[in-house]
Design an enzyme around this catalytic site. Sequence first.
Site, PDB file in Angstrom:
ATOM      1  N   LYS A 173       0.853  -1.157  -0.072  1.00 43.02           N
ATOM      2  CA  LYS A 173       0.080   0.019   0.173  1.00 43.02           C
ATOM      3  C   LYS A 173       0.780   1.253  -0.016  1.00 43.02           C
ATOM      4  O   LYS A 173       1.649   1.483   0.806  1.00 43.02           O
ATOM      5  CB  LYS A 173      -0.896  -0.057   1.164  1.00 43.02           C
ATOM      6  CG  LYS A 173      -1.743  -1.323   1.207  1.00 43.02           C
ATOM      7  CD  LYS A 173      -2.893  -1.255   2.447  1.00 43.02           C
ATOM      8  CE  LYS A 173      -2.073  -1.489   3.713  1.00 43.02           C
ATOM      9  NZ  LYS A 173      -2.997  -1.673   4.842  1.00 43.02           N
ATOM     10  N   THR A 204      -8.716   9.706   8.162  1.00 42.02           N
ATOM     11  CA  THR A 204      -8.525   8.383   7.470  1.00 42.02           C
ATOM     12  C   THR A 204      -8.114   7.280   8.381  1.00 42.02           C
ATOM     13  O   THR A 204      -7.822   6.187   8.202  1.00 42.02           O
ATOM     14  CB  THR A 204      -7.181   8.426   6.530  1.00 42.02           C
ATOM     15  OG1 THR A 204      -6.214   9.084   7.295  1.00 42.02           O
ATOM     16  CG2 THR A 204      -7.339   9.528   5.443  1.00 42.02           C
ATOM     17  N   GLY A 206      -8.540   4.085  10.272  1.00 42.90           N
ATOM     18  CA  GLY A 206      -9.217   2.702   9.927  1.00 42.90           C
ATOM     19  C   GLY A 206      -8.983   2.486   8.421  1.00 42.90           C
ATOM     20  O   GLY A 206      -9.599   1.209   8.022  1.00 42.90           O
ATOM     21  N   THR A 207      -8.341   2.907   7.624  1.00 43.46           N
ATOM     22  CA  THR A 207      -8.192   2.796   6.317  1.00 43.46           C
ATOM     23  C   THR A 207      -7.562   1.288   5.950  1.00 43.46           C
ATOM     24  O   THR A 207      -8.084   0.415   5.147  1.00 43.46           O
ATOM     25  CB  THR A 207      -7.194   3.534   5.601  1.00 43.46           C
ATOM     26  OG1 THR A 207      -7.696   5.175   5.866  1.00 43.46           O
ATOM     27  CG2 THR A 207      -7.261   3.585   4.107  1.00 43.46           C
ATOM     28  N   GLY A 208      -6.491   0.985   6.823  1.00 42.27           N
ATOM     29  CA  GLY A 208      -5.880  -0.409   6.547  1.00 42.27           C
ATOM     30  C   GLY A 208      -6.775  -1.426   6.821  1.00 42.27           C
ATOM     31  O   GLY A 208      -6.955  -2.699   5.973  1.00 42.27           O
ATOM     32  N   CYS A 209      -7.620  -1.158   8.002  1.00 45.39           N
ATOM     33  CA  CYS A 209      -8.505  -2.310   8.254  1.00 45.39           C
ATOM     34  C   CYS A 209      -9.659  -2.452   7.536  1.00 45.39           C
ATOM     35  O   CYS A 209     -10.030  -3.640   7.102  1.00 45.39           O
ATOM     36  CB  CYS A 209      -9.104  -1.944   9.849  1.00 45.39           C
ATOM     37  SG  CYS A 209      -7.948  -1.763  10.974  1.00 45.39           S
TER      38      CYS A 209
END
Length: 263
Positions: A173, A204, A206-209
């Site tokens: 990412k 932003t 929580g983007t990865g979860c």
Amino acid sequence: MIPGVLTVAGSDSGGGAGIQADLKTMLALGVHGMSVVTAVTAQNSLGVQGAWELPVEAVRAQYRSVVDDIGVQAVKTGMLASAELVEAVADLIAGTDAPAVVDPVGVSKHGDALLAASALDSVRSKLLPVATVATPNLDEVAQITGLRVESEREMRPAAAAVLEYGPRWVLIKGGHLPGDAVDLLTDGSEEHWLRAPRHDNRHTHGTGCTLASAIASGLAKGRSVPEAVAAAKEYVTGAVAAGFALGGGIGPVDHGWRFRGDV
């Protein structure tokens, strides 16, 4: 049957990341979300004020309870905190006939450590080998491989380094790089570059979860890895664009952005 997806992750009391983000994502994408809580955090828009991991026996019991009765079509992992938890979850996934999306969570959006340094070897040797897709961000790539990615051209060798640990696919990412939000998905033979415009929005959390859960949701529906990742990227891009202020710090992405016009 509605496909079932199991998240194995920590709880975010602020509701922006962790199992709360995972379950919201799964609902938005039309799958049935289930959870194994690995840790409880005291967390808000300003950071993580405390974290308490659950005993391995509690994590194992939750997992077996869901998988042995209900079954799962995909598994997603997030915060695992310790080497003991990483190894226990890796063993559970290895015995489950379902694709697994591993988000190797190391630090929070605010820079708070969510994985013990002693657990990194277990992530490399136990967890990544059972992953269908691993989804590290650039900080996590550096933790796992020692490689610092500072440009788009450095993403390819970073992906190769992560693949050495055994995941079938890796999604590097590149959201922390300047310019468009560029990600690289590869299994070592084919490559997919995913690009999206960068939205001027600081909210932003929580983007990865959210991305990892969206990928797992797509896999549970029977999509191929490239199809699931492309659909997840589109969903997350919209969620980031609609991220909203909450509290005094960094607010969450909007997991329900597709439904807001109906409210």
